[in-house]
Structures are given as structure tokens and as C-alpha cells.
Scaffold this motif. Sequence first.
Motif, mmCIF file in Angstrom:
data_model
loop_
_atom_site.group_PDB
_atom_site.id
_atom_site.type_symbol
_atom_site.label_atom_id
_atom_site.label_comp_id
_atom_site.label_asym_id
_atom_site.label_seq_id
_atom_site.Cartn_x
_atom_site.Cartn_y
_atom_site.Cartn_z
ATOM 1 N N HIS A 53 55.833 -12.923 3.068
ATOM 2 C CA HIS A 53 56.916 -12.010 2.699
ATOM 3 C C HIS A 53 56.546 -11.200 1.449
ATOM 4 O O HIS A 53 56.752 -9.972 1.390
ATOM 5 C CB HIS A 53 58.189 -12.812 2.452
ATOM 6 C CG HIS A 53 59.360 -11.960 2.067
ATOM 7 N ND1 HIS A 53 60.128 -12.225 0.954
ATOM 8 C CD2 HIS A 53 59.882 -10.835 2.629
ATOM 9 C CE1 HIS A 53 61.080 -11.321 0.858
ATOM 10 N NE2 HIS A 53 60.960 -10.472 1.875
ATOM 11 N N MET A 165 67.320 -16.442 4.405
ATOM 12 C CA MET A 165 67.678 -15.230 5.159
ATOM 13 C C MET A 165 68.968 -14.631 4.628
ATOM 14 O O MET A 165 69.129 -13.395 4.577
ATOM 15 C CB MET A 165 67.807 -15.573 6.648
ATOM 16 C CG MET A 165 66.487 -15.982 7.296
ATOM 17 S SD MET A 165 66.669 -16.575 8.990
ATOM 18 C CE MET A 165 66.999 -15.053 9.846
ATOM 19 N N LEU A 172 72.073 -10.126 8.773
ATOM 20 C CA LEU A 172 71.089 -10.596 9.748
ATOM 21 C C LEU A 172 71.037 -12.130 9.786
ATOM 22 O O LEU A 172 70.768 -12.722 10.845
ATOM 23 C CB LEU A 172 69.713 -10.044 9.412
ATOM 24 C CG LEU A 172 69.548 -8.537 9.650
ATOM 25 C CD1 LEU A 172 68.181 -8.059 9.195
ATOM 26 C CD2 LEU A 172 69.757 -8.213 11.124
ATOM 27 N N ALA A 173 71.308 -12.777 8.651
ATOM 28 C CA ALA A 173 71.372 -14.227 8.639
ATOM 29 C C ALA A 173 72.506 -14.715 9.534
ATOM 30 O O ALA A 173 72.356 -15.703 10.271
ATOM 31 C CB ALA A 173 71.565 -14.736 7.212
ATOM 32 N N ALA A 176 71.405 -14.381 13.190
ATOM 33 C CA ALA A 176 70.507 -15.462 13.568
ATOM 34 C C ALA A 176 71.275 -16.774 13.735
ATOM 35 O O ALA A 176 71.071 -17.524 14.707
ATOM 36 C CB ALA A 176 69.409 -15.629 12.518
ATOM 37 N N ILE A 272 68.023 -10.582 16.632
ATOM 38 C CA ILE A 272 67.871 -10.078 15.269
ATOM 39 C C ILE A 272 67.283 -8.667 15.249
ATOM 40 O O ILE A 272 67.732 -7.790 14.492
ATOM 41 C CB ILE A 272 66.978 -11.038 14.451
ATOM 42 C CG1 ILE A 272 67.691 -12.380 14.235
ATOM 43 C CG2 ILE A 272 66.598 -10.427 13.104
ATOM 44 C CD1 ILE A 272 66.836 -13.420 13.551
ATOM 45 N N ALA A 276 68.537 -5.445 13.146
ATOM 46 C CA ALA A 276 67.684 -5.094 12.007
ATOM 47 C C ALA A 276 67.250 -3.632 12.089
ATOM 48 O O ALA A 276 67.210 -2.920 11.071
ATOM 49 C CB ALA A 276 66.470 -6.014 11.965
ATOM 50 N N ASP A 289 61.955 -5.937 4.285
ATOM 51 C CA ASP A 289 62.918 -6.921 4.803
ATOM 52 C C ASP A 289 62.986 -6.884 6.325
ATOM 53 O O ASP A 289 63.214 -7.911 6.977
ATOM 54 C CB ASP A 289 64.300 -6.647 4.212
ATOM 55 C CG ASP A 289 64.355 -6.950 2.713
ATOM 56 O OD1 ASP A 289 63.464 -7.690 2.250
ATOM 57 O OD2 ASP A 289 65.260 -6.457 2.039
ATOM 58 N N PHE A 293 62.365 -10.214 8.680
ATOM 59 C CA PHE A 293 63.195 -10.782 9.750
ATOM 60 C C PHE A 293 62.467 -10.762 11.092
ATOM 61 O O PHE A 293 62.695 -11.636 11.938
ATOM 62 C CB PHE A 293 64.519 -10.018 9.846
ATOM 63 C CG PHE A 293 65.537 -10.462 8.850
ATOM 64 C CD1 PHE A 293 66.272 -11.617 9.051
ATOM 65 C CD2 PHE A 293 65.739 -9.756 7.680
ATOM 66 C CE1 PHE A 293 67.205 -12.035 8.130
ATOM 67 C CE2 PHE A 293 66.664 -10.167 6.738
ATOM 68 C CZ PHE A 293 67.400 -11.319 6.961
ATOM 69 N N GLY A 297 62.321 -14.405 12.184
ATOM 70 C CA GLY A 297 63.246 -14.614 13.299
ATOM 71 C C GLY A 297 62.614 -15.360 14.453
ATOM 72 O O GLY A 297 63.287 -16.091 15.187
ATOM 73 N N TYR A 300 62.808 -19.155 13.507
ATOM 74 C CA TYR A 300 64.063 -19.710 13.015
ATOM 75 C C TYR A 300 64.611 -20.810 13.933
ATOM 76 O O TYR A 300 65.172 -21.802 13.461
ATOM 77 C CB TYR A 300 65.091 -18.598 12.853
ATOM 78 C CG TYR A 300 66.425 -19.071 12.334
ATOM 79 C CD1 TYR A 300 66.538 -19.600 11.055
ATOM 80 C CD2 TYR A 300 67.560 -19.005 13.119
ATOM 81 C CE1 TYR A 300 67.765 -20.046 10.570
ATOM 82 C CE2 TYR A 300 68.791 -19.450 12.645
ATOM 83 C CZ TYR A 300 68.879 -19.960 11.361
ATOM 84 O OH TYR A 300 70.088 -20.406 10.890
#
Length: 602
Positions: A53, A165, A172-173, A176, A272, A276, A289, A293, A297, A300
Motif C-alpha cells: 500500500h 479498510m 468501501l469497507a 466489503a 468493491i 470504488a 486508495d 481496495f 478486496g 478480504y
Amino acid sequence: MTDQNSNDTPLTLSGGVRSLLPFARPDWPRYALSAVLAAAGALCRLGPLYVIHQALRHLVDGSATRTDFYRLALLALVFVVAQYVLLGTSIWISHRAAFATLYRLRLRVGVRLTRVPLGFVTSRQSGALQRTISNDVERLELFLAHALPDLVAAAVSILALTAWMAVVDWRLALVALATVVAGLWLMNASIRRSGKDQLGEYMVAMGRMNGSLVELIRGLPVVRTFHRPGQLYGETRDAVTDAARFQARWGRQFLPLYTGFQVLAAGTVVTIAPVALILYHTGHLTAADLLFFAIFGIGYGVPVLQLTELSVQLGHLSLAAGLVTALRDAGELPETTDLAQIGEPAMEFDRVSFRYPGDQSAADALHEVSFRAGPGTVTALVGPSGAGKTTVARLICRFYDPDAGTVRVGGTDVRDMPFAQLMEQVTFVFQETFLFDDTVAANLRLAKPDASDAELVAAARAAHIHDTVMALPDGYATRLGERGGRLSGGERQRLAIARALLKGAPIIVLDEATAFVDPENELALQEAITALTAGRTVIMVAHRLSTVAGADQLLVMDGGRIVERGRHDELLARDGLYARMWAAFEGAQQISVSAAVHAQEA
């Protein structure tokens, strides 16, 4: 495992954990440490994702230097090494704790088996007990050593990823999280639709199929000898077919919704990604970002899949836990610690009634049975099969306690003396003789550990087994093999009688102990038993009336009651059940002699 109540099997993750956690309590500090290390290892597992990240952020904004990438690469290496060290240490600690738990559990089960009524043991198949003590206990290691740290690691991974997230973009969290929750709803719906109790039915079906296959293999010599394979093959085919049909039916009920769960849990990026992209195009999400994701994603739902796989394993393991718990916590035989005053070695039943535990039949196995067997006498129990003869013998040795009435040894209720003291007074010779895979001498010394060689020989001579033993390769030092396989059935019984003679208890209980004695040794064995009665009380359970015709007291049983009693001549004169049994016995003997004569003439 079909004897367990499968309807109580917890198929949920929480239910499986609740049924298995009691086994982990004694070693909870080590399990707790293992769980903490597993949680730390799970966080370190996310470390390389954090590095990715950060690298993406540097690449997108163009601010990264070569030093930054070296630093991130080194940080990723630290996370990877820490992950394996922490998880490896966690597994090492959990295995140490698990093996200590299994060791203690097996000892507890073994000790409990020495304290439960002997009927609890004899009423169960030896294979089932062995499977529970060995296999089912061993299966608990999967939960104790693996499932606990894996559960913690998966749970920490889900929580940490969700929190991370949410920090990056809470919208977006939620997407998910909603995807995973929808998948879990589908999984629960699939369990409800297929019926959570069907795991027990599955185990029953598989047990029947496996048992039928074993019976087919064991019975092949007989089937092929008589060339009648159809019935046995048909039963096996039906068992296999029923198991296959059950699995197919269960799969049709379970798989459609469960497949939906698998798709949603494994494919969270599918839900996601569109959201996104919309947020990115509307300026509500940065490019870094968005990439975050897209990458995160994908993984996850992996911990969620791990949790569900563990829940299925726990459902199966909880069956094993139930069997082990039932054996570990089996009710002990009530026992006093105070030594009783023992009088003359007499045996007495005073209005004894008994019904086997779990027996739903209307009749008692014994109903108000009363008799007394004095010292130096032989009391024989005869009667048709199922009359209650063996039940009388078992109550003497406290395989069970009577429901009503009293069993006395030496004038004392057997419940009022320690079991060890009772066993000093009584020797029991079973119809199915068990000999250990050890030497002849070791098997005999089970009755008297400090017996001299001369005492072994004297007991063997009295039981007319000495010559057979001396014919073995190493005499009394010969190993007998598993279950005494080097000896015939009659030889094993004579060795068991020699063991009883060596013990020297004042009361001897022979439960069909002469069942496998060959005709040429029957008279010699009767002479040995006659010599044994001097100063002792002998209780004999017998079908072969010739072995008990000289008994001091014959008790004729039928339907759990004593219907006749007396000596051989007295009972013949009454022309009752015993007279009819004797007539049938003589008729069978005449047929046997006639057949032998014809065979010699031919």
C-alpha cells in the motif's frame, strides 16, 4: 460413532467451540499464549500488504526514492520473518499443550474405566471403546493444536482488515463487509435448508457402509466356500447405495446456497471494484486508495472462508468430543473405602431383581432371585438361553448393582465392601477368555504377581494345561500372541482356569468356562474343579449339563426366575424343565455317538 446422539451435534462455529473448549481448560495459559502469538502473527501477515500500500502511494504521487523502496523491502522482510517466527512458536506451544491435554485425558479415561461398572465396558463393542480412547481422543488434537490458533488468527485478520479498510475509506469497507455478511447469511440458510441434524445421519450412513464393507471382507472365506455371495454382496451394495443417495440428497439441499456464500466470500472485489471506480471518477477516492481496495478486496474474504472451514471441522470434532466426554464422565460404581468384615466364603442372593440399563423390554432380567451357595459346594446355574444365568454371575462381581434385593459375599452386601476387597474374595472365569500378548508365565501371574515357578506349574497341572505349555517352543516363557492366538479355544480356557486356581480366591465364578473344552479333557477338567471346591464356593454357569450333573445344587432358571432347584437325581424325578433339558441333552449325545460309529464303519 453412531451410538452417540447425533441430534445434539453443534454445527455452528460457536457451538463446536463450546463443546470442545472444556478439554483445553487445564492448559489454558499455554493455549492463551499460543493464541496471542497467533494474533501477532496474523497482524504480521498483513505487514507485506501494508508495504504494498505504501509503495503504491509513493508510485502514484511520484515522491518515492530508491532509499524508500529499500526501506519498504526491508520492512516487508521483517514482517515475513516475524510472521513465521510468531506462527511457528504459536503452533509449537499449542502442540505441547495439546499433547499434554491428550495425555491427561487418556489417563483420566483409563482411570474412569477402572471405576465404572464392568457392565458399562462389556456392554460396548471393544472396537468402539478402542476407537474412542485412541482415534477420537487423537482427533481432538486437531482442534487443540491447530483450530485454536487458526481461529484466533483468522478472526484477528478479519477485524484488522476491516478496521484498516474503514480508515482508508469507510464506504468501501461497508461494501466489503456487507458482501461477507450476505455470504454468511447464505451459508446459514444452506445449513438450515439441509437440516443441521443431518451430520449425525451422515455419520450413521457412513458407519453402516463401513461396517458392511468390513463384514463383507471378513466373511469372504465363508461366502466363497458356500458360493452364496448374493445376500452379503446385496447388503453391502444397499449400504453403499444408501450412503451415496444420502450424500447426493444432502448435497442438493446444501450446495446451491453454500456455493453463493463461497462466491461472495472469495469474490468481494467483484462488489468493491464498481463502487470504488464510481468513487474514483467522482473524485472521492484517490488512485492509490483505488489500487489498495483492488488488491486488498481479493483477500478480504479468505479469513472468512477459513473460519467456515473450521466450523465444519468443529462440527465433526464435536461428535468425537461427545463420545470422549461420555466415556470420561461415565458414572462410577458407588464404592466404600472401609474394609468389611467377611465371614465364611458363602454367596447369597436375597430377593434380587435387575433390569439392564436402557432395556425397554417389559420383563426384568432377574426377578426376586434368592439362593445361597455355601463353602465347599458347587452351585450350577442352568436353563435356556436368556434365562438370566450370566446376569446372576455378573451381579456377583458387580458388573452392575441390583435394582432391588441384596447380593452378599461372606455375609456382607457387596456394595458395602471396597471393590478390591470383593475381587480378593471372587475369581471370575469368562466364557470369552482374554489372554495378553505376553508369556504364559506373565498371563498366569496376573492372578498372583509374586507366584513362584512351582506354583505356576501346580496350577497348570491342576487345570490340565501343563503338558500343552511344555510343548510350546519356550514353555512358560513362550509369548502367546494377540489374544492368546498360539492356543486353541479349549487351551485358552484351561489356562484361564489355571489362572483362577493360582489366585486362590475362596469363591470361583465360572461363566461357561468349559464351553470350548474338548471331550478328551472334559473329565480331567471336572476332576480339577472338584479338587478346587475344597473350602471354596463355586458358581458355574453351564449349557452342557454333563459338566454340572454332579453339582451340590442345581438352580434351573427360566425368564429371570429360579423355577427349580435341587440335585441332579431330584430334578429328574420331578419331571420338570430340567428333566426335559436332560432328555434333550441325552438325545443329542446319542445322535453324536451314532454318527461317530457310522463314520468309523465307513
